[in-house]
Every structure is written in C-alpha cells, then in structure tokens.
Design a protein around this motif. Structure first.
Motif, PDB file in Angstrom:
ATOM      1  N   GLN A  88       2.823   7.071   8.581  1.00  0.00           N
ATOM      2  CA  GLN A  88       3.768   5.970   8.331  1.00  0.00           C
ATOM      3  C   GLN A  88       5.009   6.508   7.627  1.00  0.00           C
ATOM      4  O   GLN A  88       6.135   6.137   7.955  1.00  0.00           O
ATOM      5  CB  GLN A  88       3.123   4.903   7.436  1.00  0.00           C
TER       6      GLN A  88
ATOM      7  N   ASP B 143      -5.632 -10.525  11.426  1.00  0.00           N
ATOM      8  CA  ASP B 143      -6.060  -9.394  10.609  1.00  0.00           C
ATOM      9  C   ASP B 143      -7.030  -9.939   9.563  1.00  0.00           C
ATOM     10  O   ASP B 143      -6.636 -10.309   8.471  1.00  0.00           O
ATOM     11  CB  ASP B 143      -4.810  -8.765   9.958  1.00  0.00           C
TER      12      ASP B 143
ATOM     13  N   PRO C 125       0.833  -1.206   0.000  1.00  0.00           N
ATOM     14  CA  PRO C 125       0.000   0.000   0.000  1.00  0.00           C
ATOM     15  C   PRO C 125       0.869   1.258   0.000  1.00  0.00           C
ATOM     16  O   PRO C 125       2.043   1.210   0.370  1.00  0.00           O
ATOM     17  CB  PRO C 125      -0.766  -0.107   1.314  1.00  0.00           C
ATOM     18  N   GLU C 126       0.265   2.337  -0.413  1.00  0.00           N
ATOM     19  CA  GLU C 126       0.969   3.623  -0.329  1.00  0.00           C
ATOM     20  C   GLU C 126       0.975   4.035   1.140  1.00  0.00           C
ATOM     21  O   GLU C 126      -0.058   3.958   1.807  1.00  0.00           O
ATOM     22  CB  GLU C 126       0.217   4.642  -1.157  1.00  0.00           C
TER      23      GLU C 126
ATOM     24  N   ARG D 226     -11.428  -4.326  10.783  1.00  0.00           N
ATOM     25  CA  ARG D 226     -10.344  -4.310   9.798  1.00  0.00           C
ATOM     26  C   ARG D 226     -10.883  -4.447   8.379  1.00  0.00           C
ATOM     27  O   ARG D 226     -10.156  -4.760   7.458  1.00  0.00           O
ATOM     28  CB  ARG D 226      -9.336  -5.403  10.140  1.00  0.00           C
TER      29      ARG D 226
ATOM     30  N   ARG E 170       3.068 -12.229   5.235  1.00  0.00           N
ATOM     31  CA  ARG E 170       3.297 -10.909   4.638  1.00  0.00           C
ATOM     32  C   ARG E 170       4.772 -10.689   4.359  1.00  0.00           C
ATOM     33  O   ARG E 170       5.156 -10.119   3.345  1.00  0.00           O
ATOM     34  CB  ARG E 170       2.769  -9.813   5.559  1.00  0.00           C
TER      35      ARG E 170
ATOM     36  N   GLY F  70      -3.852  -1.999  14.138  1.00  0.00           N
ATOM     37  CA  GLY F  70      -4.292  -1.751  12.765  1.00  0.00           C
ATOM     38  C   GLY F  70      -3.789  -0.438  12.196  1.00  0.00           C
ATOM     39  O   GLY F  70      -4.274   0.034  11.171  1.00  0.00           O
ATOM     40  N   SER F  71      -2.784   0.170  12.835  1.00  0.00           N
ATOM     41  CA  SER F  71      -2.299   1.460  12.338  1.00  0.00           C
ATOM     42  C   SER F  71      -1.244   1.278  11.254  1.00  0.00           C
ATOM     43  O   SER F  71      -0.751   2.243  10.688  1.00  0.00           O
ATOM     44  CB  SER F  71      -1.729   2.290  13.491  1.00  0.00           C
ATOM     45  N   GLY F  72      -0.882   0.034  10.988  1.00  0.00           N
ATOM     46  CA  GLY F  72       0.094  -0.200   9.929  1.00  0.00           C
ATOM     47  C   GLY F  72       1.530  -0.281  10.435  1.00  0.00           C
ATOM     48  O   GLY F  72       2.467   0.072   9.727  1.00  0.00           O
ATOM     49  N   LYS F  73       1.695  -0.793  11.649  1.00  0.00           N
ATOM     50  CA  LYS F  73       3.050  -0.953  12.180  1.00  0.00           C
ATOM     51  C   LYS F  73       3.813  -1.989  11.362  1.00  0.00           C
ATOM     52  O   LYS F  73       4.984  -1.795  11.036  1.00  0.00           O
ATOM     53  CB  LYS F  73       2.992  -1.410  13.647  1.00  0.00           C
ATOM     54  N   THR F  74       3.128  -3.093  11.030  1.00  0.00           N
ATOM     55  CA  THR F  74       3.802  -4.138  10.269  1.00  0.00           C
ATOM     56  C   THR F  74       4.311  -3.589   8.940  1.00  0.00           C
ATOM     57  O   THR F  74       5.406  -3.934   8.491  1.00  0.00           O
ATOM     58  CB  THR F  74       2.846  -5.324  10.038  1.00  0.00           C
ATOM     59  N   GLU F  75       3.523  -2.736   8.334  1.00  0.00           N
ATOM     60  CA  GLU F  75       3.941  -2.127   7.069  1.00  0.00           C
ATOM     61  C   GLU F  75       5.230  -1.317   7.275  1.00  0.00           C
ATOM     62  O   GLU F  75       6.137  -1.341   6.441  1.00  0.00           O
ATOM     63  CB  GLU F  75       2.810  -1.237   6.538  1.00  0.00           C
TER      64      GLU F  75
HETATM   65  P1  ADP Z   1      -0.635  -3.174  12.840  1.00  0.00           P
HETATM   66  O1  ADP Z   1       0.626  -3.975  12.659  1.00  0.00           O
HETATM   67  O2  ADP Z   1      -0.384  -1.796  13.379  1.00  0.00           O
HETATM   68  O3  ADP Z   1      -1.726  -3.881  13.585  1.00  0.00           O
HETATM   69  P2  ADP Z   1      -0.984  -3.669  10.042  1.00  0.00           P
HETATM   70  O4  ADP Z   1       0.345  -3.318   9.467  1.00  0.00           O
HETATM   71  O5  ADP Z   1      -1.342  -5.092  10.224  1.00  0.00           O
HETATM   72  O6  ADP Z   1      -1.207  -2.882  11.401  1.00  0.00           O
HETATM   73  O7  ADP Z   1      -2.074  -2.949   9.147  1.00  0.00           O
HETATM   74  C1  ADP Z   1      -3.458  -3.184   9.314  1.00  0.00           C
HETATM   75  C2  ADP Z   1      -4.079  -3.381   7.935  1.00  0.00           C
HETATM   76  O8  ADP Z   1      -3.988  -2.165   7.211  1.00  0.00           O
HETATM   77  C3  ADP Z   1      -3.380  -4.438   7.108  1.00  0.00           C
HETATM   78  O9  ADP Z   1      -4.338  -5.188   6.425  1.00  0.00           O
HETATM   79  C4  ADP Z   1      -2.516  -3.635   6.166  1.00  0.00           C
HETATM   80  O10 ADP Z   1      -2.318  -4.302   4.953  1.00  0.00           O
HETATM   81  C5  ADP Z   1      -3.305  -2.365   5.984  1.00  0.00           C
HETATM   82  N1  ADP Z   1      -2.460  -1.202   5.750  1.00  0.00           N
HETATM   83  C6  ADP Z   1      -1.322  -0.869   6.394  1.00  0.00           C
HETATM   84  N2  ADP Z   1      -0.816   0.293   5.924  1.00  0.00           N
HETATM   85  C7  ADP Z   1      -1.661   0.716   4.975  1.00  0.00           C
HETATM   86  C8  ADP Z   1      -1.702   1.871   4.094  1.00  0.00           C
HETATM   87  N3  ADP Z   1      -0.748   2.802   4.164  1.00  0.00           N
HETATM   88  N4  ADP Z   1      -2.721   1.950   3.244  1.00  0.00           N
HETATM   89  C9  ADP Z   1      -3.686   1.017   3.187  1.00  0.00           C
HETATM   90  N5  ADP Z   1      -3.709  -0.071   3.963  1.00  0.00           N
HETATM   91  C10 ADP Z   1      -2.724  -0.238   4.859  1.00  0.00           C
END
Ligand code: ADP
Ligand code: ZN
Ligand code: ZN
Length: 784
Positions: free
Chosen positions: A236, A602, A230-231, A642, A298, A261-266
């Motif tokens: 982030q 998720d 994702p962008e 989610r 992932r 769900g804030s996108g930490k893994t990303e």
């Molecule tokens: P966390 O680790 O904080 O719980 P995740 O990284 O699992 O969060 O992200 C939650 C969901 O949001 C995942 O399905 C992920 O693919 C999605 N996601 C993360 N970053 C983005 C983004 N920048 N844009 C759209 N979706 C995103």
C-alpha cells in the motif's frame, strides 16, 4: 414555475428588436431536438447582456413559441451567417438561481453529446439534476441588520416596532444579521409586518439570502467506522507514494489492481487526504452508493473536518439540491456518489483527483440516453482538469486491462495480497448436476449437500454466511405439466418468460402471481394450461424459494436470523442499512440476496459465502457473459475471510469446468483475462474491436424491420469507407419488450475513431434521430 425566472416582461413578440440586442447566444433547449453541435441561435436582450455560457435561460421554442428552458452553450458577437436578425427570437429570461455550468462541464456535455450521439439538451438534462433545476427546497430568507448610520429622526413607532428595534440593538455583533422570522420571535412580536415596516423606513436593513432547507441526508446513509487509520502495508505504501508523486503532475491514468480485501479503499483514503491537504478537491465514484454504506461511512469517519458531499439516490430533492450546491460553491472538498456524480459541479480549477472504485461495474453505464459510461467520462473529466484518474478493482474490465497491459495507456499498480491478518477464501466449486443426484427424495433442492453441510457447520461454529442467487422471485418458469404439450408462460408484451412471485409481506398472505422482469406486467398464475387443459407446474429458482429452503434446512435459526435482500424485499436504502447493521451486530446469521450483496461488504463475522447458481450469468446471450461470471464469483467470494477465522466459498455450478468459474475459484484473474482476450480477438469483439449498437424499436414488426433495413442501407457506404463492419439487422436477444419489436445493427471497427466518423456523418445526414424509435449505444455493455 412562477417566480423561477426573472422575466423581463413587456415583450409579447419573441422576435428580437435589433437595437435592443446585446449580442447572440446559442442555446441547447432542454430535452429538445438534436441541434448538435450549435444549439439554437437566440438574441440576447440588453437587459441580459451579461449572460454567459452555462447559464440556464428561458426561451420561446417551436412554432407556438412555447416557453422552454435551455442552457447557453456559447455567446457570439456576430450573428451566424445565413440568419436574418429579424427572424431570430429573443431569450426571455435568465434563471439566476441555478449556478451556471462551468466551462469544463459544458465542454464535457458537448463531448458526451457528440461521442454518445445524444442531443445536447438531453445530455444537459442528465447533467443538471431535476432537483437543482426545480430549485427543490430553496427558500429565500430576509436577513435583518441595523443600518450603518442611524437615521436622524425615527418618527413615531408602534410598541412592536420599538420592541424589534431594541432587540436588534441588543444583539451581539456576531448574531447579526438575523433572519427575520427569528427576530420576530425573539422580539415577541407576531408576524413580520412591523419588521418590514422598519425596513421600509430605513430604520433596519433587509437583505435577501437564499438557502436550501432540509438536512444533509448523509449520515443516514453511512455506517460510521471508528478507530485510527491502520499502518499501511509495504505494498500500500508503495502505491500511495507512487500516486502521490503524480498528484500535481497533470493528467495521468492509473489502475489499482488489488485482490478483494487488499486495502484499496485505504489507498483511496490516503490519496483523498493528500489531495485535500494540497488545497484541491476530489471526486470518488462508487457503483451504487445505497449498497456501499460502509465505504461512505469510512470516508466520513476519516475526514470529520472535511466537508464531504454525497450524491445518491436516497436523498430527498432538497437534500440533493443542497449536496449539489455544496459541490458547486466549492465548500465540499470531497464529492462522492454513483455514476452521475461524475457531473458534480466541482469548480474547474479545484479538481485534483478522480477515483473510480470497482471500475468494472456495469452500473457505470447508463442504460438510457445519454448512454454514457461513467468510468470513461471520469477519465475525460480528469483530462480536462489536468489531474490523475485512478481506477480501482479486483477484477478489471477487459477494456481497462487491455488499455493497461497491451496499449499502455494506463499505469498499473498492484496490491497482490490481502490486508494483514486476512487471507483469501478457499473457493470450492461443486458440480451441481452430480450434487442433485445425491438427494433421493423428489423434492426440489436448490442447496446441494455440500453447500448445505457448509452452512450448517458455519452456523454451528458461530459464523455468518452470505448466499448469492442472481434471480429474484420464487421460480422462473411456469409451464404445462404435460411435457408433450410444451406450453410455457411468456409475457404478452415481451418475448420473455414470466417469473412467479410470492407476495412479500407475511402479514398479507395472497396468491402467488406472475411478473415480467422486463416490463413489470403482472398476472395471476393460470391453473390450467391454456393449450391443453392440463395442470401447470412452476419450476426453476428464485431468491424467495431459496429462502424457503434455507428456513427448512436451518430450523434452529429464528425468523430474524435469515434475511433475504433483493429489490423486492427492500423498499429503500434505509432498509438495507438496517439489515447490514443487524449483520454487523451478529443478529443476522444468513444473508441471502441478489448481486446487491456481492459488493463492498466488509464484515469480519462472515466465514462462508455460497453461490447457489454460479453459472446463470454464463448462459446469457452476451459476449461478456464469462467476464461477468468471473467478476461476480470473485467479488462475492471476496466478502468472506475478513476476520480472524479463515473464509470459505462454495460455488454450485452445472459447468464447473468453465474457465470463468474454475479460474475465479483460484483467484486467477490474469490467466482468465488472457484466455478471454484471445477469444475476443478470435471473434472480433471488444476490447479488440470498438463497438456501437443501434436498436430500432416499433410496435409494428414489419415497420421495425423496414426501418432497420433503411438505416443499414444509409450506413453502408460510409461503413465501407471507414472500415466499419456492420452486423445485422437481426432481432435483439429479447426481440420484443413492452410491446415493441427490437431490431439491432452492430457496428464494429478497429478504432473508436472509425465508428465516430461513421456515426457523426450519419447524424449530420439525419439518419440517426435518437428517440423512441431508435436507441444508439456507443460502447454498449448490455446486449439484451
Ligand atoms: P478493498 O477495498 O481492497 O476490498 P479494504 O480497504 O476494504 O480493501 O480493506 C479490507 C479490510 O482490511 C478493511 O477492514 C480495512 O480496514 C483493513 N485494512 C486495510 N489496510 C490495512 C492495513 N494496512 N492494515 C490493517 N488492516 C487494513
Ligand atoms: Zn413483459
Ligand atoms: Zn399444455
């Protein structure tokens, strides 16, 4: 194990002959006694002159010179003073198959051994997996090639030999050298005798190559994800660029505090990508890898070209050995795994980033010696490697929060909002005391009207639900039906109640039985009270009973649509993955389970999360009870919302006003942390104070008490000098487990240094001999 060591042989007397000695080494014997920090001194025979630190060896040990294994922790030119050369035994052999531990890992082991008061040998045992030590799956292959120059005369050859030679000669260069067995079958000869014969005569060249059989075992434990990355959101992006800046700036500590769900893994994925692109390797720790197949999926999907090593409990020994070797030889550029993966043998100069996901998770602390905390060891390891360490979580441990906000040791990065399109669930706390009165039948109800209706609505709308209950079994109390009697079933070996279980497999119906969750003892359910002869009743809660109730209140769902997940119903990580896959396909509509389901999931279809017993963990006799409760509710509620549809969480609680529950429902971690930290100051507890806990254990209660008293007396003078407060001795909250009485002494001090001074002095004086009779736990996280 025969053949493991290249024995020097010939020397029956283990004493060193001085003229045959190439120097001295200090060796930490596996599992051995506490010889920290020196290890035991041995002579290095000439034949092993090149032996270096980190190398695994075989040594004579103890009076009977039992052959023991150990690791060289140092090489010395001179014999330490006080030792007579003639009295020093010689190293017997080197294990040339196990790659030596790197300087950083040896150093890390020494730190753990010192800090956590654990013999060096035991620490090294924990560091080097048994599968690696045993060489699981290791095979030696003979690779065959043509000699550089063909011999002038080949003499007489048999038909098989001719065929073999012709086959090798015909092989394209890229196919050589070829494995001997493969060559035999290509040449159509039976056995390898003819090939060996040719090698013996110099007509072919044979070289030995070691490899580990068995596949990777990785994919089986991952749920692959698809789609482009994702962008990044603005938040982030800011975090990634701030952290990218420090990637090559040496050691630094960081906290990524972002809601679920804030996108930490990303963010982790981007940083891993940059680390690898810069030519370095990275380490990603996750709480329990078997429970996080999505995270691993992932990772693997994002980096199809990057060799990833996954270390987890579901691997066979050969697979584990293989994964370890991939890390050791520098092939793997990303290594991931649970707690012990922090010991992955990534080459010292290669490690460029360490990430600890869900840093607050209690599973990072090992509950047997060495009782290390994976997060704290991770910080140490990053410091050695001179690289950043990133801790990530939605609910920081109060230790980490204190180190971030009060001590400024850790830099804070925030992700305050959920990823685009996702919203935090609305969490409703229901007073379960009141809820229960709304039922007018006399049945047992574990799911109140509010949660019941929520479930029904969610299912009717096509949604999926997760239901958390932190207790396995059917019911957790067995008591006399006559309240005046008051008898309650306890385990005969533990000071704890027993839990009633129903047999698991539906095709094997059997009677209910009782199990102790501390020692695993089992027995039948008594029919009558042993004290007064009245009948017995079974009450309280457990996942099996909630499952029963769920099936009753959701009769339209088929048997496969409701699944219970706990360590009784799941035999292997694979079982859990199958369930999660079915959840992903929408076949499972209600997933019920213990904290196994609270982490990392998720799934966009999950619209409702129910917590059956929000306050069970609040009543634990542990000062972290509130903190745990907050984390659990926050994490499990974070599993919903989610997808497109809004998420909702319902928490049943007898204490709806407790701050941990009220604030978790409002997603207000910072307010919770502030209040909780004030309480910790008031009661002189961590993180305001540092703590260590000593537990004396003995089957004889009097002996246990006496030993604890003696220990206390031995500690008292040093404690006064170091300003360490001693609390106890007192029985542990569970005063007896598996037949052993447990008495604890708690040490509290303003700094870790003060506790260390006291413990190290006591260790040197011989007052702390960790083992069966004494457990030393520095920075304990479980206080039962
Ligand atoms: P966390 O680790 O904080 O719980 P995740 O990284 O699992 O969060 O992200 C939650 C969901 O949001 C995942 O399905 C992920 O693919 C999605 N996601 C993360 N970053 C983005 C983004 N920048 N844009 C759209 N979706 C995103
Ligand atoms: Zn028991
Ligand atoms: Zn009774």
């Amino acid at each position: 194990m025969p053949g493991l060591f290249d024995s020097l042989g010939g020397d029956d007397s283990p004493r060193a002959e001085t003229d045959a000695v190439a120097g001295w080494a200090s060796v930490a014997v596996e599992g051995g006694m506490d010889t920290f920090p020196e290890g035991l001194t041995y002579a290095v025979p000439r034949g092993l002159a090149s032996l270096g630190p980190g190398q695994r060896v075989e040594v004579p040990f103890g009076r009977g010179n039992r052959r023991a294994r150990g690791i060289v922790v140092a090489r010395m030119e001179e014999l330490p003073s006080g030792l007579a050369a003639g009295r020093v035994k010689s190293i017997l052999a080197a294990d040339d198959r196990t790659p030596p531990l790197s300087a950083h890992l040896l150093d890390l082991a020494a730190w753990i051994s010192r800090y956590y008061i654990c013999p060096m040998g035991v620490t090294l045992d924990a560091m080097l997996p048994a599968a690696v030590r045993r060489g699981a799956g290791l095979v030696t292959q003979t690779m065959v090639d043509l000699p550089a120059e063909a011999p002038t005369s080949s003499g007489r050859l048999g038909p098989n030999q001719k065929s073999v030679l012709a086959t090798v000669a015909d092989l394209p260069a890229a196919k050589r050298p070829i494995e001997m067995g493969e060559l035999a079958s290509l040449a159509g000869v039976e056995g390898t005798a003819s090939i060996r014969g040719l090698i013996g005569r110099g007509l072919l060249i044979g070289t030995q190559r070691r490899s580990i059989r068995g596949g990777d075992g990785i994919e089986a434990h991952a749920m692959l994800a698809s789609g482009p990355p994702p962008e990044l959101t603005e938040d982030q992006h800011r975090v990634v660029s701030d952290l990218t800046e420090v990637l090559d700036q040496g050691f630094s500590r960081h906290l990524l505090y972002g809601v679920t769900g804030s996108g930490k893994t990303e963010v982790y994925l981007r940083l891993l990508e940059r680390t690898v692109a810069a030519g370095r390797s990275a380490l990603l720790l996750v709480p329990e890898i078997a429970l996080t197949p999505q995270t691993i999926g992932r990772l693997l999907s994002r980096f199809p070209e990057v060799p990833v090593s996954v270390l987890h409990s579901g691997l066979t020994p050969a697979q584990r050995h293989r994964q370890w070797t991939l890390a050791a030889d520098g092939t793997a550029r990303i290594v991931t795994g649970a707690r012990s993966a922090i010991f992955a043998p990534i080459p010292d100069d290669s490690l460029g980033l360490v990430i600890v996901d869900e840093e607050h998770d209690a599973s990072y602390k090992q509950d047997q010696a060495p009782r290390y905390h994976g997060r704290d060891v991770a910080i140490r390891r990053a410091q050695q490697a001179g690289c950043p360490v990133l801790l990530g979580t939605a609910t920081p441990s109060l230790e980490t929060w204190h180190n971030t906000t009060a001590r400024h040791l850790i830099r804070l990065h925030r992700l305050p909002k959920r990823a685009p399109g996702l919203n935090l669930p609305k969490v409703q706390v229901v007073d379960f005391g009141k809820e229960r009165r709304r039922f007018n039948d006399r049945r047992v109800h574990l799911i109140g009207p509010t949660l019941g209706k929520g479930l029904a609505d969610c299912i009717a709308d096509g949604g999926q639900a997760l239901l958390l209950l932190n207790r396995r079994g059917y019911a957790n109390y067995i008591a006399c039906s006559d309240q005046r009697c008051g008898w309650m079933q306890t385990c005969s070996e533990c000071d704890a109640g027993m839990v009633c279980h129903r047999p698991e497999r539906r095709d094997h119906p059997g009677p209910e039985f009782l199990r102790c969750h501390h020692c695993d003892a089992e027995q039948r359910v008594p029919r009558t009270c042993p004290e007064c002869g009245h009948g017995v009743v079974v009450f309280g809660l457990g996942t099996q009973r909630v499952e029963e109730e769920l099936r009753r209140i959701l009769p339209d769902l088929g048997p496969e649509a409701i699944v219970r997940v706990d360590s009784d119903s799941m035999d292997s990580p694979r079982d859990l993955h199958r369930v999660l896959e079915a959840l992903g396909r929408g076949e499972v509509r209600v997933l019920l389970g213990t904290q196994m389901i609270a982490k990392g999931l998720d799934f966009p279809g999950v619209r409702l999360v129910g917590v059956v017993n929000g306050d069970t963990s609040l009543s634990m006799p542990d000062f972290r009870a509130s903190e745990r409760t907050f984390q659990l509710i926050n994490q499990v509620a974070g599993r919903c919302g989610r997808g497109e549809a809004a998420g909702r969480a319902i928490v049943q609680s007898f204490q709806p006003d407790a701050p941990a529950i009220r604030l978790a429902a409002l997603h207000r971690f910072e307010a919770f942390a502030q209040g909780e930290l004030e309480d910790r100051v008031r009661f002189d507890l961590p993180p305001h104070r540092r703590m260590a806990r000593l537990v004396v254990r003995d089957e004889d209660e009097t002996k246990a008490k006496a030993a604890a008293e003696r220990l206390l007396e031995n500690l008292r003078p040093g404690a006064a000098a170091a300003e360490v407060e001693l609390r106890g001795p007192a029985p542990c909250p569970i005063a007896r487990i598996a037949g052993r009485h447990r008495i604890q002494i708690e040490l509290l001090a303003p700094s870790a240094g003060a506790i260390q001074t006291l413990l190290q002095d006591a260790r040197r004086a011989g007052h702390l001999r960790p083992g069966e009779g004494l457990a030393v736990d520095v920075d304990p996280v479980a206080l039962l």
